[in-house]
Motif scaffolding. Structure first.
Motif, PDB file in Angstrom:
ATOM      1  N   ARG A 104       0.808  -1.221   0.000  1.00  0.00           N
ATOM      2  CA  ARG A 104       0.000   0.000   0.000  1.00  0.00           C
ATOM      3  C   ARG A 104       0.842   1.274   0.000  1.00  0.00           C
ATOM      4  O   ARG A 104       0.309   2.375   0.059  1.00  0.00           O
ATOM      5  CB  ARG A 104      -0.951   0.000   1.206  1.00  0.00           C
ATOM      6  N   GLY A 105       2.171   1.122  -0.058  1.00  0.00           N
ATOM      7  CA  GLY A 105       3.021   2.292  -0.206  1.00  0.00           C
ATOM      8  C   GLY A 105       3.761   2.744   1.035  1.00  0.00           C
ATOM      9  O   GLY A 105       4.512   3.727   0.993  1.00  0.00           O
ATOM     10  N   THR A 106       3.582   2.057   2.155  1.00  0.00           N
ATOM     11  CA  THR A 106       4.316   2.408   3.368  1.00  0.00           C
ATOM     12  C   THR A 106       5.787   2.051   3.186  1.00  0.00           C
ATOM     13  O   THR A 106       6.111   1.011   2.608  1.00  0.00           O
ATOM     14  CB  THR A 106       3.747   1.650   4.579  1.00  0.00           C
ATOM     15  N   SER A 107       6.681   2.893   3.660  1.00  0.00           N
ATOM     16  CA  SER A 107       8.105   2.604   3.534  1.00  0.00           C
ATOM     17  C   SER A 107       8.440   1.348   4.331  1.00  0.00           C
ATOM     18  O   SER A 107       7.800   1.054   5.345  1.00  0.00           O
ATOM     19  CB  SER A 107       8.943   3.771   4.052  1.00  0.00           C
ATOM     20  N   ARG A 108       9.441   0.606   3.883  1.00  0.00           N
ATOM     21  CA  ARG A 108       9.812  -0.633   4.568  1.00  0.00           C
ATOM     22  C   ARG A 108      10.242  -0.350   6.010  1.00  0.00           C
ATOM     23  O   ARG A 108       9.941  -1.120   6.916  1.00  0.00           O
ATOM     24  CB  ARG A 108      10.944  -1.334   3.807  1.00  0.00           C
ATOM     25  N   ARG A 109      10.946   0.745   6.208  1.00  0.00           N
ATOM     26  CA  ARG A 109      11.405   1.079   7.562  1.00  0.00           C
ATOM     27  C   ARG A 109      10.221   1.306   8.494  1.00  0.00           C
ATOM     28  O   ARG A 109      10.182   0.778   9.602  1.00  0.00           O
ATOM     29  CB  ARG A 109      12.288   2.329   7.505  1.00  0.00           C
ATOM     30  N   GLU A 110       9.262   2.084   8.032  1.00  0.00           N
ATOM     31  CA  GLU A 110       8.076   2.355   8.849  1.00  0.00           C
ATOM     32  C   GLU A 110       7.257   1.089   9.063  1.00  0.00           C
ATOM     33  O   GLU A 110       6.759   0.830  10.165  1.00  0.00           O
ATOM     34  CB  GLU A 110       7.225   3.430   8.177  1.00  0.00           C
ATOM     35  N   ALA A 111       7.112   0.292   8.008  1.00  0.00           N
ATOM     36  CA  ALA A 111       6.324  -0.938   8.105  1.00  0.00           C
ATOM     37  C   ALA A 111       6.960  -1.915   9.090  1.00  0.00           C
ATOM     38  O   ALA A 111       6.257  -2.578   9.861  1.00  0.00           O
ATOM     39  CB  ALA A 111       6.187  -1.578   6.730  1.00  0.00           C
ATOM     40  N   ARG A 112       8.284  -2.007   9.078  1.00  0.00           N
ATOM     41  CA  ARG A 112       8.959  -2.940   9.980  1.00  0.00           C
ATOM     42  C   ARG A 112       8.882  -2.468  11.428  1.00  0.00           C
ATOM     43  O   ARG A 112       8.736  -3.287  12.342  1.00  0.00           O
ATOM     44  CB  ARG A 112      10.411  -3.123   9.535  1.00  0.00           C
ATOM     45  N   SER A 113       8.956  -1.170  11.634  1.00  0.00           N
ATOM     46  CA  SER A 113       8.813  -0.636  12.986  1.00  0.00           C
ATOM     47  C   SER A 113       7.420  -0.959  13.538  1.00  0.00           C
ATOM     48  O   SER A 113       7.269  -1.392  14.684  1.00  0.00           O
ATOM     49  CB  SER A 113       9.044   0.880  12.970  1.00  0.00           C
ATOM     50  N   ARG A 114       6.400  -0.759  12.692  1.00  0.00           N
ATOM     51  CA  ARG A 114       5.032  -1.061  13.084  1.00  0.00           C
ATOM     52  C   ARG A 114       4.855  -2.562  13.324  1.00  0.00           C
ATOM     53  O   ARG A 114       4.166  -2.981  14.260  1.00  0.00           O
ATOM     54  CB  ARG A 114       4.076  -0.578  11.993  1.00  0.00           C
ATOM     55  N   ALA A 115       5.491  -3.389  12.500  1.00  0.00           N
ATOM     56  CA  ALA A 115       5.373  -4.841  12.643  1.00  0.00           C
ATOM     57  C   ALA A 115       5.926  -5.317  13.981  1.00  0.00           C
ATOM     58  O   ALA A 115       5.342  -6.189  14.640  1.00  0.00           O
ATOM     59  CB  ALA A 115       6.101  -5.538  11.496  1.00  0.00           C
ATOM     60  N   LEU A 116       7.050  -4.750  14.403  1.00  0.00           N
ATOM     61  CA  LEU A 116       7.634  -5.132  15.690  1.00  0.00           C
ATOM     62  C   LEU A 116       6.703  -4.759  16.840  1.00  0.00           C
ATOM     63  O   LEU A 116       6.567  -5.518  17.809  1.00  0.00           O
ATOM     64  CB  LEU A 116       9.001  -4.463  15.864  1.00  0.00           C
ATOM     65  N   GLU A 117       6.040  -3.615  16.731  1.00  0.00           N
ATOM     66  CA  GLU A 117       5.059  -3.223  17.744  1.00  0.00           C
ATOM     67  C   GLU A 117       3.894  -4.212  17.782  1.00  0.00           C
ATOM     68  O   GLU A 117       3.418  -4.589  18.859  1.00  0.00           O
ATOM     69  CB  GLU A 117       4.522  -1.818  17.445  1.00  0.00           C
ATOM     70  N   LEU A 118       3.453  -4.627  16.584  1.00  0.00           N
ATOM     71  CA  LEU A 118       2.315  -5.538  16.510  1.00  0.00           C
ATOM     72  C   LEU A 118       2.641  -6.921  17.052  1.00  0.00           C
ATOM     73  O   LEU A 118       1.775  -7.583  17.632  1.00  0.00           O
ATOM     74  CB  LEU A 118       1.817  -5.645  15.062  1.00  0.00           C
ATOM     75  N   LEU A 119       3.870  -7.372  16.878  1.00  0.00           N
ATOM     76  CA  LEU A 119       4.249  -8.667  17.440  1.00  0.00           C
ATOM     77  C   LEU A 119       4.082  -8.638  18.962  1.00  0.00           C
ATOM     78  O   LEU A 119       3.605  -9.614  19.563  1.00  0.00           O
ATOM     79  CB  LEU A 119       5.688  -9.018  17.054  1.00  0.00           C
ATOM     80  N   GLU A 120       4.453  -7.532  19.570  1.00  0.00           N
ATOM     81  CA  GLU A 120       4.245  -7.393  21.010  1.00  0.00           C
ATOM     82  C   GLU A 120       2.758  -7.319  21.344  1.00  0.00           C
ATOM     83  O   GLU A 120       2.298  -7.883  22.341  1.00  0.00           O
ATOM     84  CB  GLU A 120       4.973  -6.157  21.525  1.00  0.00           C
ATOM     85  N   THR A 121       1.986  -6.627  20.485  1.00  0.00           N
ATOM     86  CA  THR A 121       0.544  -6.498  20.708  1.00  0.00           C
ATOM     87  C   THR A 121      -0.133  -7.862  20.751  1.00  0.00           C
ATOM     88  O   THR A 121      -1.042  -8.088  21.562  1.00  0.00           O
ATOM     89  CB  THR A 121      -0.100  -5.633  19.609  1.00  0.00           C
ATOM     90  N   VAL A 122       0.298  -8.787  19.887  1.00  0.00           N
ATOM     91  CA  VAL A 122      -0.328 -10.113  19.842  1.00  0.00           C
ATOM     92  C   VAL A 122       0.361 -11.109  20.770  1.00  0.00           C
ATOM     93  O   VAL A 122       0.082 -12.295  20.729  1.00  0.00           O
ATOM     94  CB  VAL A 122      -0.363 -10.672  18.396  1.00  0.00           C
ATOM     95  N   GLY A 123       1.264 -10.602  21.616  1.00  0.00           N
ATOM     96  CA  GLY A 123       1.871 -11.456  22.633  1.00  0.00           C
ATOM     97  C   GLY A 123       3.066 -12.261  22.185  1.00  0.00           C
ATOM     98  O   GLY A 123       3.366 -13.308  22.773  1.00  0.00           O
ATOM     99  N   LEU A 124       3.785 -11.774  21.166  1.00  0.00           N
ATOM    100  CA  LEU A 124       4.975 -12.465  20.684  1.00  0.00           C
ATOM    101  C   LEU A 124       6.231 -11.663  20.998  1.00  0.00           C
ATOM    102  O   LEU A 124       6.219 -10.437  20.956  1.00  0.00           O
ATOM    103  CB  LEU A 124       4.894 -12.697  19.173  1.00  0.00           C
ATOM    104  N   ASP A 125       7.309 -12.368  21.263  1.00  0.00           N
ATOM    105  CA  ASP A 125       8.605 -11.729  21.474  1.00  0.00           C
ATOM    106  C   ASP A 125       9.114 -11.203  20.132  1.00  0.00           C
ATOM    107  O   ASP A 125       9.214 -11.962  19.165  1.00  0.00           O
ATOM    108  CB  ASP A 125       9.586 -12.768  22.031  1.00  0.00           C
ATOM    109  N   PRO A 126       9.437  -9.915  20.021  1.00  0.00           N
ATOM    110  CA  PRO A 126       9.965  -9.374  18.754  1.00  0.00           C
ATOM    111  C   PRO A 126      11.213 -10.098  18.260  1.00  0.00           C
ATOM    112  O   PRO A 126      11.545 -10.012  17.075  1.00  0.00           O
ATOM    113  CB  PRO A 126      10.273  -7.910  19.110  1.00  0.00           C
ATOM    114  N   ALA A 127      11.877 -10.840  19.153  1.00  0.00           N
ATOM    115  CA  ALA A 127      13.049 -11.602  18.738  1.00  0.00           C
ATOM    116  C   ALA A 127      12.695 -12.683  17.718  1.00  0.00           C
ATOM    117  O   ALA A 127      13.571 -13.189  16.997  1.00  0.00           O
ATOM    118  CB  ALA A 127      13.722 -12.238  19.957  1.00  0.00           C
ATOM    119  N   LEU A 128      11.397 -13.027  17.631  1.00  0.00           N
ATOM    120  CA  LEU A 128      10.959 -14.029  16.658  1.00  0.00           C
ATOM    121  C   LEU A 128      10.835 -13.465  15.248  1.00  0.00           C
ATOM    122  O   LEU A 128      10.591 -14.206  14.301  1.00  0.00           O
ATOM    123  CB  LEU A 128       9.598 -14.602  17.069  1.00  0.00           C
ATOM    124  N   ALA A 129      11.025 -12.162  15.101  1.00  0.00           N
ATOM    125  CA  ALA A 129      10.776 -11.498  13.818  1.00  0.00           C
ATOM    126  C   ALA A 129      11.610 -12.061  12.677  1.00  0.00           C
ATOM    127  O   ALA A 129      11.177 -12.052  11.520  1.00  0.00           O
ATOM    128  CB  ALA A 129      11.019  -9.995  13.946  1.00  0.00           C
TER     129      ALA A 129
END
Length: 278
Positions: A104-129
């Motif tokens: 959808r046009g989001t920069s990879r840097r911004e998308a990855r930052s958001r993804a790491l936040e979401l992993l925590e939101t769903v109860g996952l350790d960001p180390a699993l990324a």
């Protein structure tokens, strides 16, 4: 708001999956479609993002007929979680979660930052990324699937029996995680299941379907339990077997909730400042 207006679906071989279905789903409401196989619940869910087009009637989002929307853009604007997670096996967890935002046009840097936040939101350790789906348990994969569905911050989240393929303990954990996420994010959720207990736990409103997408009864879990519409509903929710009929017995000074067959179903304990609760 999502509106089904007299929708029907008949396939080329003559099979009628949905006869004539109408329903309005309010913004921020969690509605669960529950029924046996052949009740049309998944067909109805997929009409919302045009994975299935109705043969008659229409589906509208905020008053706009989805038939007039580009299906690819529509699907990218709606979160979708399926039973087997649907993760891309050759891509890392992080790249799976960022798929739609990047498209959808989001920069990879911004998308990855958001993804790491979401992993925590769903109860996952960001180390699993950096891991791949095959390196995760089934429950972890389903959590990643939820994170991916939330990545583009959609207003609508479609969930097609998302916890059906995991064991009961993991499923219960995922259900509680879903309740927490909804309390925090307030999405409009349409959830499909064949499990009435799951429906009652997760739904603000439950729509119980007969074969062909015919509504047997809809309402809050409390309304359905208090007044089942007919024998079909009574049987589906277990009221005819006494599994929903509970009473309290005092055993060794504790108030035990017991079902009609004498099996313990829970313990009543007084809350911090009031009457006892289960």
């Amino acid at each position: 708001m999502i509106a089904f207006e007299n929708v029907g679906k008949t396939y080329p071989d003559g099979t009628t999956a949905v006869e004539d279905f109408s329903l309005e789903i309010a913004s921020h409401e969690a509605v669960v479609l529950v029924g046996t196989s052949g009740s049309g619940k998944t067909t109805l869910l997929r009409m919302i993002n045009r994975m299935v087009d109705p043969s008659s009637g229409r589906v509208a989002i905020d008053g706009e007929d989805v038939a007039g929307l580009d299906p690819v853009r529509l699907r990218r604007s709606i979160g979708y979680v399926m039973q087997a997670s649907g993760l891309l096996p050759h891509r890392s967890v992080l790249d799976n979660v960022t798929t739609v935002p990047v498209l959808r046009g989001t920069s990879r840097r911004e998308a990855r930052s958001r993804a790491l936040e979401l992993l925590e939101t769903v109860g996952l350790d960001p180390a699993l990324a950096r891991r791949y789906p095959s390196q995760l348990s089934g429950g972890q994969q389903q959590r990643v699937g939820v994170a991916r569905a939330l990545a583009a911050d959609p207003n609508i989240l479609l969930m097609d029996e998302p916890f059906g393929a995991v064991d009961p303990i993991v499923r219960a954990d995922l259900q509680q995680e879903m309740l927490r996420i909804q309390k925090e994010l307030h999405k409009t959720i349409v959830f499909v299941t064949h499990d009435i207990d799951e429906a009652f736990l997760l739904g603000d409103r439950v729509v119980l379907l007969r074969p062909g997408g015919v509504v047997a009864q809809q309402g809050t879990p409390q309304e359905i339990l208090a007044a089942p519409a007919d024998d079909f509903v009574r049987s589906f929710v277990g009221a005819d077997r006494g599994t929903r009929t509970l009473h309290v017995e005092e055993i060794e000074g504790r108030r035990i909730v017991v079902d009609a067959d004498g099996r313990a179903a829970g313990v009543l304990e007084p809350p911090a400042g009031g009457a006892a609760r289960a």
